[in-house]
Design a protein around this motif. Structure first.
Motif, PDB file in Angstrom:
ATOM      1  N   CYS A  18       0.926  -1.121   0.162  1.00  0.00           N
ATOM      2  CA  CYS A  18       0.291   0.138   0.107  1.00  0.00           C
ATOM      3  C   CYS A  18       1.069   1.230  -0.082  1.00  0.00           C
ATOM      4  O   CYS A  18       1.679   1.205   0.833  1.00  0.00           O
ATOM      5  CB  CYS A  18      -0.999   0.119   1.875  1.00  0.00           C
ATOM      6  SG  CYS A  18      -1.972   1.591   1.729  1.00  0.00           S
ATOM      7  N   CYS A  21      -0.337   3.397   3.287  1.00  0.00           N
ATOM      8  CA  CYS A  21       0.819   2.935   4.895  1.00  0.00           C
ATOM      9  C   CYS A  21       2.158   2.160   5.305  1.00  0.00           C
ATOM     10  O   CYS A  21       1.995   1.746   6.097  1.00  0.00           O
ATOM     11  CB  CYS A  21      -0.770   2.411   5.395  1.00  0.00           C
ATOM     12  SG  CYS A  21      -1.289   0.410   5.017  1.00  0.00           S
ATOM     13  N   CYS A  58      -6.109  -2.505   0.741  1.00  0.00           N
ATOM     14  CA  CYS A  58      -5.732  -2.098   1.694  1.00  0.00           C
ATOM     15  C   CYS A  58      -6.405  -2.382   2.603  1.00  0.00           C
ATOM     16  O   CYS A  58      -7.430  -1.663   2.860  1.00  0.00           O
ATOM     17  CB  CYS A  58      -4.098  -1.508   1.717  1.00  0.00           C
ATOM     18  SG  CYS A  58      -3.496  -1.512   2.610  1.00  0.00           S
ATOM     19  N   CYS A  60      -6.277  -1.277   5.144  1.00  0.00           N
ATOM     20  CA  CYS A  60      -6.479   0.796   5.954  1.00  0.00           C
ATOM     21  C   CYS A  60      -7.566   1.416   5.064  1.00  0.00           C
ATOM     22  O   CYS A  60      -8.061   1.890   5.770  1.00  0.00           O
ATOM     23  CB  CYS A  60      -4.710   1.381   5.679  1.00  0.00           C
ATOM     24  SG  CYS A  60      -5.019   1.975   3.609  1.00  0.00           S
TER      25      CYS A  60
END
Ligand code: TYD
Ligand code: ZN
Length: 415
Positions: A18, A21, A58, A60
Motif C-alpha cells: 500500500c 500505509c 489494503c 487500511c
C-alpha cells in the motif's frame, strides 16, 4: 521516455505494498491491459501502448492501482480541460460557501491551487479572496488558464516548487488539491510540498472521487491509469496524519459520480474537528467489513455482460449508436467490453481539443455535439453519465426528442 513501474501484484502479495500505509495489498479487480484513457489517438489505426489496469485493496481502507505510470508521461501534454457545466459551477459555489462559513477562507486569503487545469475553480474563488495562483504541469492547459486571466505556473508541484513559491509569493492560507493527489503514484511528494507552502493556520482542501461512491454505485469505469488511488476517508486520514495534518472537515457531493472534499489543518493548530467525521469513518468501516468491495467486483462483471448484450441487440436491430462524452471513463468502459467503431460510430464531446481525435484502443472518432446533433444516432451510450441530466436536456433542446440513452451505471438502463 515511458517508464511504467510494474509493481508486483497478483503473484507476489508479499511485495505488493500500500503506497499510503506500507501494508500488504490484495488484487481486487483486474481489468486487463489498457492504454492510458486520455491518450487520445490522432488516427483510428495509431499504435498505442497498453499497460495492466489492476485495482488493489489494503486493509487500511485504501484502494490503489497496482501498476502506475509516471506522472510526466500522463500529464505533460494533456487533453482534459474542465468543461463548462452548470452543475460544476453550483458545486464550486457550495464548496466556497462552506469554506467561508467555517472560517477556512476569507477576503484576505491567499489561495494556491495545485492541478488547477484551465482555472475554473480559481475563477470562482477570485472575487472572494485576496489572490489566487494556479499550478499545472500541462503547458497547453495552463496557457488556456493564463489567457483567461488566471495566473498559472507550468510546474509539477513538489517540495522544490513549494519552497520557491513560499519565498516568492509567501505562504498560502488555503491550498487546494482537487482531483490531483490521487492522480500520482506517490501523493506524499505533493503533500510534503503542501506542508512547506501552507501558512501555520492555513487550510488544505483535498477533493477526490469518493471510493465508497465508486464501489456503491458500481462505477468501475472510474478505474483508469490516471486514478492511482481511490480515496476513502480512512485513506485520507492515514495520509494526512503521516504528515502532521489533521482531517477537520468533510463535505460530500455528487460531482464525478460522488466526491469527498476534505479539509485538513496542521495538527499543531488545535482546530476543531467536525463531529460527523467519526460517524462517517464508522460507516465506511462497516460497509467494507460487510463485503462491499466484492459486491462491486460482481456488479462490474454483470454490467459488462449486460452492456455488451444490450449494444449488440440494438445494433442487430439496425440502430446507430454514438457515445456521449469522450471521458476517460468511457475509454475504460468501452475497451473493457471490446467495443469498437463498428459498434459505436462516433463519440460526441464539447471539448475542442478532443474533437477530431479518437478514443484510445477502440478507435472511436470524437465529434462536436453540434455535429452529433445535426447527424443524430438512434441511441447514445452515456459515457459522461456524471452529467446525465445536463446532457439529456441538451440533446432534447437540440430537437432530438426520440433519441434514447443507455446509462451504464449504477445499473444498465435505457432512458
Ligand atoms: P468528465 O466526466 O470530467 O471526464 P473523465 O471521465 O475524463 O474524468 O468529462 C466529461 C466530458 O463530457 C468532457 O470531455 C466534456 C464532455 N461534456 C460535453 O460534451 N458536454 C457537456 O455539456 C458537458 C458538461 C461535458
Ligand atoms: Zn494501506
Amino acid at each position: 521516455m515511458l517508464n511504467v513501474e510494474l509493481l508486483p501484484t497478483i503473484d507476489n502479495p508479499a511485495v505488493a505494498r500500500c503506497r499510503l500505509c506500507g501494508g500488504t495489498t490484495k488484487t481486487l479487480l483486474d481489468l486487463g491491459s489498457m492504454p492510458p484513457a486520455n491518450w487520445l489517438m490522432t488516427s483510428h489505426v495509431q499504435a498505442i501502448r497498453e499497460f495492466p489496469l489492476v485495482l488493489e485493496k489494503c486493509d487500511c481502507g485504501n484502494f490503489q492501482l497496482g501498476y502506475c505510470l509516471d506522472a510526466e508521461d500522463l500529464y505533460t501534454h494533456y487533453n482534459y480541460a474542465t468543461p463548462k457545466s452548470p452543475s460544476l459551477s453550483e458545486h464550486y459555489s457550495r464548496l466556497i460557501g462552506h469554506l467561508e462559513q467555517n472560517g477556512y477562507l476569507n477576503r484576505d486569503s491567499k489561495v494556491i491551487e495545485i492541478g488547477s487545469n484551465v482555472g475554473r475553480f480559481l475563477a470562482a474563488l477570485r472575487p472572494r479572496v485576496r489572490s489566487v495562483l494556479g499550478i499545472d504541469p500541462a503547458k497547453n492547459i495552463a496557457e488556456i488558464a493564463n489567457r483567461n486571466g488566471i495566473r498559472t505556473l507550468v510546474e509539477f508541484f513538489d517540495r522544490g516548487v513549494a519552497r520557491d513559491l513560499a519565498c516568492v509569493e509567501g505562504k498560502a492560507d488555503l491550498v487546494v488539491a482537487r482531483h490531483c493527489l490521487a492522480h500520482n503514484r506517490d501523493p506524499y511528494e505533493i503533500l510534503d510540498g503542501i506542508v512547506d507552502v501552507l501558512a501555520p493556520d492555513g487550510a488544505l482542501l483535498i477533493e477526490n472521487a469518493y471510493a465508497m461512491s465508486t464501489l456503491q454505485k458500481n462505477e468501475f469505469d472510474q478505474i483508469y491509469h490516471e486514478h492511482m488511488f481511490y480515496f476513502t476517508l480512512h485513506a485520507v486520514r492515514t495520509m494526512l496524519e503521516r504528515r502532521g495534518l489533521t482531517l477537520v472537515d468533510v463535505m460530500f457531493s455528487d460531482v464525478h459520480g460522488g466526491s469527498i472534499a476534505c479539509v485538513a489543518k496542521r495538527s499543531t493548530s488545535n482546530a476543531s474537528i467536525a463531529s460527523r467525521i467519526s460517524a462517517e469513518l464508522w460507516h465506511e468501516r462497516e460497509l467494507l467489513d460487510r463485503g462491499l468491495a466484492q459486491r462491486f467486483v460482481d456488479s462490474t462483471a454483470s454490467i459488462q455482460s449486460q452492456l455488451k448484450v444490450t449494444i449488440g441487440n440494438l445494433r442487430d436491430l439496425g440502430n446507430t449508436i454514438y457515445a456521449y462524452g469522450a471521458t476517460a471513463k468511457g475509454a475504460t468502459l468501452m475497451n473493457s467490453i471490446g467495443l469498437t467503431s463498428r459498434d459505436i460510430s462516433y463519440c460526441a464531446d464539447s471539448t475542442p481539443i478532443k474533437q477530431g481525435k479518437f478514443i484510445p484502443k477502440c478507435g472511436i472518432e470524437i465529434v462536436s455535439e453540434e455535429w452529433a446533433f445535426a447527424n443524430p444516432p438512434d441511441v447514445f451510450l452515456l459515457t459522461a453519465w456524471n452529467y446525465k441530466n445536463e446532457l439529456i436536456a441538451k440533446a432534447r433542446a437540440a430537437g432530438l426528442e426520440r433519441v434514447r440513452f443507455i446509462v451504464p451505471v449504477p445499473d444498465v438502463t435505457i432512458v
